[in-house]
Design a protein around this motif. Structure first.
Motif, PDB file in Angstrom:
ATOM      1  N   LEU A   1       7.122   5.354 -12.168  1.00 16.08           N
ATOM      2  CA  LEU A   1       6.142   4.694 -11.300  1.00 16.08           C
ATOM      3  C   LEU A   1       6.247   5.170  -9.851  1.00 16.08           C
ATOM      4  CD1 LEU A   1       6.688   1.068 -12.674  1.00 16.08           C
ATOM      5  CD2 LEU A   1       4.700   2.524 -13.109  1.00 16.08           C
ATOM      6  N   ARG A   2       6.900   6.280  -9.636  1.00 15.29           N
ATOM      7  CA  ARG A   2       7.170   6.751  -8.281  1.00 15.29           C
ATOM      8  C   ARG A   2       5.915   6.825  -7.418  1.00 15.29           C
ATOM      9  NH1 ARG A   2      12.071  10.911  -7.824  1.00 15.29           N
ATOM     10  NH2 ARG A   2      13.278  10.364  -9.665  1.00 15.29           N
ATOM     11  N   ARG A   3       4.805   7.272  -8.017  1.00 17.70           N
ATOM     12  CA  ARG A   3       3.582   7.479  -7.236  1.00 17.70           C
ATOM     13  C   ARG A   3       2.639   6.282  -7.281  1.00 17.70           C
ATOM     14  NH1 ARG A   3       1.943  13.814  -8.608  1.00 17.70           N
ATOM     15  NH2 ARG A   3       3.924  14.741  -7.903  1.00 17.70           N
ATOM     16  N   SER A   4       3.057   5.214  -7.929  1.00 24.36           N
ATOM     17  CA  SER A   4       2.204   4.017  -8.020  1.00 24.36           C
ATOM     18  C   SER A   4       2.372   3.163  -6.769  1.00 24.36           C
ATOM     19  CB  SER A   4       2.591   3.184  -9.248  1.00 24.36           C
ATOM     20  OG  SER A   4       2.389   3.912 -10.429  1.00 24.36           O
ATOM     21  N   ASN A   5       1.267   2.658  -6.252  1.00 22.68           N
ATOM     22  CA  ASN A   5       1.354   1.730  -5.133  1.00 22.68           C
ATOM     23  C   ASN A   5       2.024   0.441  -5.587  1.00 22.68           C
ATOM     24  OD1 ASN A   5       0.087   3.568  -3.547  1.00 22.68           O
ATOM     25  ND2 ASN A   5      -1.750   2.341  -3.148  1.00 22.68           N
ATOM     26  N   ALA A   6       2.826  -0.130  -4.714  1.00 26.47           N
ATOM     27  CA  ALA A   6       3.583  -1.331  -5.074  1.00 26.47           C
ATOM     28  C   ALA A   6       2.673  -2.488  -5.466  1.00 26.47           C
ATOM     29  CB  ALA A   6       4.486  -1.737  -3.910  1.00 26.47           C
ATOM     30  N   GLN A   7       1.479  -2.547  -4.870  1.00 27.66           N
ATOM     31  CA  GLN A   7       0.560  -3.642  -5.179  1.00 27.66           C
ATOM     32  C   GLN A   7       0.034  -3.576  -6.616  1.00 27.66           C
ATOM     33  OE1 GLN A   7      -2.566  -3.230  -2.318  1.00 27.66           O
ATOM     34  NE2 GLN A   7      -3.293  -1.267  -3.137  1.00 27.66           N
ATOM     35  N   ASN A   8       0.176  -2.423  -7.255  1.00 29.02           N
ATOM     36  CA  ASN A   8      -0.308  -2.264  -8.629  1.00 29.02           C
ATOM     37  C   ASN A   8       0.781  -2.507  -9.672  1.00 29.02           C
ATOM     38  OD1 ASN A   8      -2.874  -1.536  -7.674  1.00 29.02           O
ATOM     39  ND2 ASN A   8      -2.269   0.615  -7.476  1.00 29.02           N
ATOM     40  N   LEU A   9       1.992  -2.845  -9.237  1.00 27.38           N
ATOM     41  CA  LEU A   9       3.082  -3.102 -10.169  1.00 27.38           C
ATOM     42  C   LEU A   9       3.014  -4.526 -10.706  1.00 27.38           C
ATOM     43  CD1 LEU A   9       6.132  -1.535  -8.263  1.00 27.38           C
ATOM     44  CD2 LEU A   9       4.490  -0.398  -9.780  1.00 27.38           C
ATOM     45  N   SER A  10       3.615  -4.736 -11.849  1.00 25.44           N
ATOM     46  CA  SER A  10       3.755  -6.094 -12.371  1.00 25.44           C
ATOM     47  C   SER A  10       4.788  -6.844 -11.531  1.00 25.44           C
ATOM     48  CB  SER A  10       4.226  -6.055 -13.822  1.00 25.44           C
ATOM     49  OG  SER A  10       5.567  -5.580 -13.893  1.00 25.44           O
ATOM     50  N   GLY A  11       4.868  -8.158 -11.728  1.00 22.85           N
ATOM     51  CA  GLY A  11       5.845  -8.957 -10.993  1.00 22.85           C
ATOM     52  C   GLY A  11       7.266  -8.479 -11.227  1.00 22.85           C
ATOM     53  N   GLY A  12       7.586  -8.163 -12.474  1.00 22.03           N
ATOM     54  CA  GLY A  12       8.926  -7.684 -12.797  1.00 22.03           C
ATOM     55  C   GLY A  12       9.223  -6.345 -12.156  1.00 22.03           C
ATOM     56  N   GLU A  13       8.246  -5.464 -12.158  1.00 22.05           N
ATOM     57  CA  GLU A  13       8.431  -4.149 -11.536  1.00 22.05           C
ATOM     58  C   GLU A  13       8.596  -4.274 -10.025  1.00 22.05           C
ATOM     59  OE1 GLU A  13       5.769  -1.782 -14.923  1.00 22.05           O
ATOM     60  OE2 GLU A  13       4.869  -2.446 -13.038  1.00 22.05           O
ATOM     61  N   GLN A  14       7.826  -5.182  -9.419  1.00 23.98           N
ATOM     62  CA  GLN A  14       7.978  -5.415  -7.984  1.00 23.98           C
ATOM     63  C   GLN A  14       9.365  -5.966  -7.670  1.00 23.98           C
ATOM     64  OE1 GLN A  14       4.866  -7.808  -6.313  1.00 23.98           O
ATOM     65  NE2 GLN A  14       3.290  -6.239  -6.598  1.00 23.98           N
ATOM     66  N   GLN A  15       9.884  -6.838  -8.542  1.00 21.25           N
ATOM     67  CA  GLN A  15      11.215  -7.393  -8.321  1.00 21.25           C
ATOM     68  C   GLN A  15      12.278  -6.298  -8.395  1.00 21.25           C
ATOM     69  OE1 GLN A  15      12.076 -10.948  -7.621  1.00 21.25           O
ATOM     70  NE2 GLN A  15      13.614  -9.537  -6.836  1.00 21.25           N
ATOM     71  N   MET A  16      12.151  -5.414  -9.365  1.00 25.12           N
ATOM     72  CA  MET A  16      13.095  -4.298  -9.472  1.00 25.12           C
ATOM     73  C   MET A  16      13.012  -3.397  -8.252  1.00 25.12           C
ATOM     74  SD  MET A  16      12.615  -3.418 -13.516  1.00 25.12           S
ATOM     75  CE  MET A  16      12.648  -4.746 -14.721  1.00 25.12           C
ATOM     76  N   LEU A  17      11.793  -3.162  -7.757  1.00 24.16           N
ATOM     77  CA  LEU A  17      11.618  -2.352  -6.560  1.00 24.16           C
ATOM     78  C   LEU A  17      12.265  -3.024  -5.361  1.00 24.16           C
ATOM     79  CD1 LEU A  17      10.480  -0.007  -4.940  1.00 24.16           C
ATOM     80  CD2 LEU A  17       8.264  -1.196  -4.885  1.00 24.16           C
ATOM     81  N   ALA A  18      12.107  -4.334  -5.245  1.00 28.35           N
ATOM     82  CA  ALA A  18      12.699  -5.055  -4.120  1.00 28.35           C
ATOM     83  C   ALA A  18      14.221  -4.946  -4.140  1.00 28.35           C
ATOM     84  CB  ALA A  18      12.262  -6.516  -4.153  1.00 28.35           C
ATOM     85  N   VAL A  19      14.812  -5.043  -5.327  1.00 29.88           N
ATOM     86  CA  VAL A  19      16.267  -4.921  -5.440  1.00 29.88           C
ATOM     87  C   VAL A  19      16.699  -3.488  -5.137  1.00 29.88           C
ATOM     88  CG1 VAL A  19      18.254  -5.138  -6.975  1.00 29.88           C
ATOM     89  CG2 VAL A  19      16.424  -6.824  -7.091  1.00 29.88           C
ATOM     90  N   ALA A  20      15.967  -2.508  -5.665  1.00 30.37           N
ATOM     91  CA  ALA A  20      16.287  -1.107  -5.406  1.00 30.37           C
ATOM     92  C   ALA A  20      16.207  -0.791  -3.922  1.00 30.37           C
ATOM     93  CB  ALA A  20      15.347  -0.197  -6.190  1.00 30.37           C
ATOM     94  N   ARG A  21      15.197  -1.334  -3.266  1.00 32.61           N
ATOM     95  CA  ARG A  21      15.035  -1.101  -1.830  1.00 32.61           C
ATOM     96  C   ARG A  21      16.204  -1.683  -1.033  1.00 32.61           C
ATOM     97  NH1 ARG A  21       9.717  -3.582   0.797  1.00 32.61           N
ATOM     98  NH2 ARG A  21      11.005  -5.432   0.507  1.00 32.61           N
TER      99      ARG A  21
ATOM    100  N   THR B   1       0.808  -1.222   0.000  1.00 34.48           N
ATOM    101  CA  THR B   1       0.000   0.000   0.000  1.00 34.48           C
ATOM    102  C   THR B   1       0.841   1.272   0.000  1.00 34.48           C
ATOM    103  OG1 THR B   1      -0.194  -0.062   2.417  1.00 34.48           O
ATOM    104  CG2 THR B   1      -1.922  -1.159   1.150  1.00 34.48           C
ATOM    105  N   LEU B   2       2.168   1.128   0.000  1.00 35.25           N
ATOM    106  CA  LEU B   2       3.053   2.276  -0.136  1.00 35.25           C
ATOM    107  C   LEU B   2       3.427   2.456  -1.600  1.00 35.25           C
ATOM    108  CD1 LEU B   2       5.530   1.933   2.883  1.00 35.25           C
ATOM    109  CD2 LEU B   2       3.334   3.146   2.776  1.00 35.25           C
ATOM    110  N   THR B   3       3.722   3.671  -1.983  1.00 32.38           N
ATOM    111  CA  THR B   3       4.153   3.916  -3.357  1.00 32.38           C
ATOM    112  C   THR B   3       5.572   3.402  -3.557  1.00 32.38           C
ATOM    113  OG1 THR B   3       5.125   6.075  -2.894  1.00 32.38           O
ATOM    114  CG2 THR B   3       2.761   6.015  -3.427  1.00 32.38           C
ATOM    115  N   VAL B   4       5.987   3.351  -4.807  1.00 29.22           N
ATOM    116  CA  VAL B   4       7.356   2.965  -5.133  1.00 29.22           C
ATOM    117  C   VAL B   4       8.338   3.860  -4.372  1.00 29.22           C
ATOM    118  CG1 VAL B   4       9.085   3.045  -6.985  1.00 29.22           C
ATOM    119  CG2 VAL B   4       6.846   1.972  -7.391  1.00 29.22           C
ATOM    120  N   HIS B   5       8.096   5.163  -4.442  1.00 28.88           N
ATOM    121  CA  HIS B   5       9.011   6.109  -3.804  1.00 28.88           C
ATOM    122  C   HIS B   5       9.016   5.923  -2.290  1.00 28.88           C
ATOM    123  CE1 HIS B   5      11.574   9.600  -3.913  1.00 28.88           C
ATOM    124  NE2 HIS B   5      10.855  10.194  -2.982  1.00 28.88           N
ATOM    125  N   GLU B   6       7.865   5.692  -1.703  1.00 30.29           N
ATOM    126  CA  GLU B   6       7.790   5.497  -0.255  1.00 30.29           C
ATOM    127  C   GLU B   6       8.528   4.229   0.171  1.00 30.29           C
ATOM    128  OE1 GLU B   6       3.510   7.748   0.606  1.00 30.29           O
ATOM    129  OE2 GLU B   6       3.567   5.619   0.066  1.00 30.29           O
TER     130      GLU B   6
END
Length: 238
Positions: A125-145, A92-97
């Protein structure tokens, strides 16, 4: 210099003996693959390192310090960061959050903007909630985090799990940039071709035991290993 030294660990889930006398080492700046089928013990090895499922026997030494028995947050504070196979972004947090939260929890973080340079797809995708990302986008976010916390050892557990081939290609390109950063990487994967593209050395694990260790080229040339333990043919990794 040896960053991580695992010496003869045995890990259990309850009474179930999962890892049997597992040993492996990582040197500074290496990318090492932990290869095996589903259920071979790759994730349990990662969980053992992070203290989520501590081994009952054996030693895990990180930069000369025994970390067995330490809590996961203490291990993280020492510079080890795990990207789990189920990603575990805050939905429920955005990519940036998500990235900023990890940044605030780190003692010596990287600049947040560096993460958008490494993963440009996340920039839009900075303002997109993480739950709305594709699997690949979520994986990139997890690595970035993970990377924003400036780990010296990054554990990547099945990063291609459930991703479409075209997304796997994008992730490979971005992770090739990641491994050029000042970070040592232990990569667990069933996708042998993906792992071969990133790692220089590997361990093959089966039913909780290490059955082979050597260079990626040595594993690539061993038809018996590829077929018996990794379920691929030599032609697939040629």
């Amino acid at each position: 210099m040896t960053v991580l030294d695992i010496d003869g660990i045995d890990t259990y889930y309850g009474n179930s003996h999962v890892l049997h006398d597992v040993s492996l080492t990582l040197a500074e700046g290496e990318v090492v693959a932990l290869l095996g089928r589903n259920g071979a013990g790759k994730t349990t090895t990662m969980r053992s390192i992070m203290g989520v499922t501590p081994p009952r026997r054996g030693e895990i030494t990180y930069r000369g310090e025994d970390i067995v028995g330490k809590a996961p947050n203490e291990i993280n504070e020492r510079g080890i960061n795990l990207v789990p196979e189920d990603r575990r972004v805050f939905p429920t947090l955005t990519v940036h959050e998500n990235i900023v939260l990890a940044h605030k929890l780190a003692a010596d973080p990287r600049p947040v903007e560096e993460m958008y340079e490494l993963f440009p797809v996340l920039d839009g995708l900075r303002r997109s909630n993480a739950q709305n990302l594709s699997g690949g986008e979520q994986q990139m976010l997890a690595v970035a985090r993970a990377l924003v916390q400036r780990p010296s050892l990054l554990l990547l557990d099945e990063p291609t799990e459930g991703l479409a081939p075209v997304i796997v290609d994008d992730l490979r390109t971005m992770l090739q940039d990641v491994v050029e950063q000042d970070v040592t990487v232990l990569l667990s994967e069933q996708n042998v071709t993906f792992a071969f593209d990133l790692a220089t050395r590997g361990y093959v694990i089966d039913t909780g035991s290490i059955v082979f260790e050597g260079s990626i080229e040595e594993i690539r040339e061993r038809e018996d290993l590829l077929e018996q333990y990794l379920a691929v043919s030599p032609e697939e990794v040629a």
